[in-house]
Scaffold this active site. Structure first.
Site, PDB file in Angstrom:
ATOM      1  N   ILE A  64     -42.160   6.286  95.516  1.00  0.00           N
ATOM      2  CA  ILE A  64     -41.387   5.701  96.606  1.00  0.00           C
ATOM      3  C   ILE A  64     -40.085   6.483  96.677  1.00  0.00           C
ATOM      4  CG2 ILE A  64     -42.447   3.421  96.399  1.00  0.00           C
ATOM      5  CD1 ILE A  64     -39.891   2.466  95.005  1.00  0.00           C
ATOM      6  N   TYR A  93     -39.579   6.817  91.393  1.00  0.00           N
ATOM      7  CA  TYR A  93     -38.555   6.926  92.442  1.00  0.00           C
ATOM      8  C   TYR A  93     -38.218   8.389  92.654  1.00  0.00           C
ATOM      9  CZ  TYR A  93     -34.068   7.196  94.705  1.00  0.00           C
ATOM     10  OH  TYR A  93     -33.054   7.552  95.555  1.00  0.00           O
ATOM     11  N   GLU A  94     -38.453   8.863  93.882  1.00  0.00           N
ATOM     12  CA  GLU A  94     -38.137  10.244  94.244  1.00  0.00           C
ATOM     13  C   GLU A  94     -37.053  10.254  95.316  1.00  0.00           C
ATOM     14  OE1 GLU A  94     -40.396  14.363  95.392  1.00  0.00           O
ATOM     15  OE2 GLU A  94     -41.350  12.481  95.963  1.00  0.00           O
ATOM     16  N   PRO A  95     -35.851  10.698  94.962  1.00  0.00           N
ATOM     17  CA  PRO A  95     -34.771  10.767  95.953  1.00  0.00           C
ATOM     18  C   PRO A  95     -34.974  11.984  96.860  1.00  0.00           C
ATOM     19  CG  PRO A  95     -34.009  11.589  93.854  1.00  0.00           C
ATOM     20  CD  PRO A  95     -35.421  11.127  93.641  1.00  0.00           C
ATOM     21  N   VAL A  96     -35.751  11.806  97.912  1.00  0.00           N
ATOM     22  CA  VAL A  96     -36.069  12.903  98.829  1.00  0.00           C
ATOM     23  C   VAL A  96     -34.784  13.489  99.422  1.00  0.00           C
ATOM     24  CG1 VAL A  96     -37.327  13.502 100.948  1.00  0.00           C
ATOM     25  CG2 VAL A  96     -38.312  11.876  99.313  1.00  0.00           C
TER      26      VAL A  96
END
Length: 142
Positions: free
Chosen positions: A23, A60-63
């Site tokens: 996400i 958690y992927e901080p795009v």
């Protein structure tokens, strides 16, 4: 590309498979203060499909970090993972909030990896984007 808020992307969480589900939020969402709303929406879609939370790991992927080339501060990553854990506790159950593994899936270096994994709400990292050698990463964590 895949959209993480589409239920069909999360069919595996309703099956007998173990799944790591990513996400994240993009730069526009972060800049407009909508990151938590975006994450909550994604978590809502995912939780509607999950039959067994013990088979799910969230990443958690901080795009936005990749889009802007801005590094993610360790405390900010922990705060976001804390929000995710809190959402699970409030909307699924306290047990799921406490037990679900939440990984940080942003870029890290061996210099800061220990800082990330020492935070209470970050259970580990996804090392696919490590900016150093894997052996160095393992040595740093150990």
């Amino acid at each position: 590309g895949r959209r993480s808020d589409q239920l069909e992307d999360h069919r595996c969480v309703g099956s007998n498979l173990n799944a790591i589900v990513y996400i994240g939020d993009n730069a526009e969402e972060k800049d407009s203060g909508q990151s938590e709303a975006k994450l909550a929406h994604q978590l809502s879609v995912i939780s509607a499909a999950v039959k067994d939370w013990s088979r799910v790991v969230l990443a958690y992927e901080p795009v936005w970090a990749a889009e802007t080339s801005k590094p993610v501060k360790v405390d900010a990553a922990d705060e976001t993972c804390r929000f995710i854990r809190g959402w699970l506790a409030e909307n699924v159950s306290d047990d799921v909030g406490a037990a679900t593994k939440i990984l940080y899936a942003g870029s890290v270096t061996t210099k800061v990896v220990a800082d990330f994994v020492s935070k209470p709400d970050i259970d580990g990292i996804v090392a696919s984007e490590i900016k150093s050698d894997f052996a160095g990463l393992v040595d740093t964590i150990n």
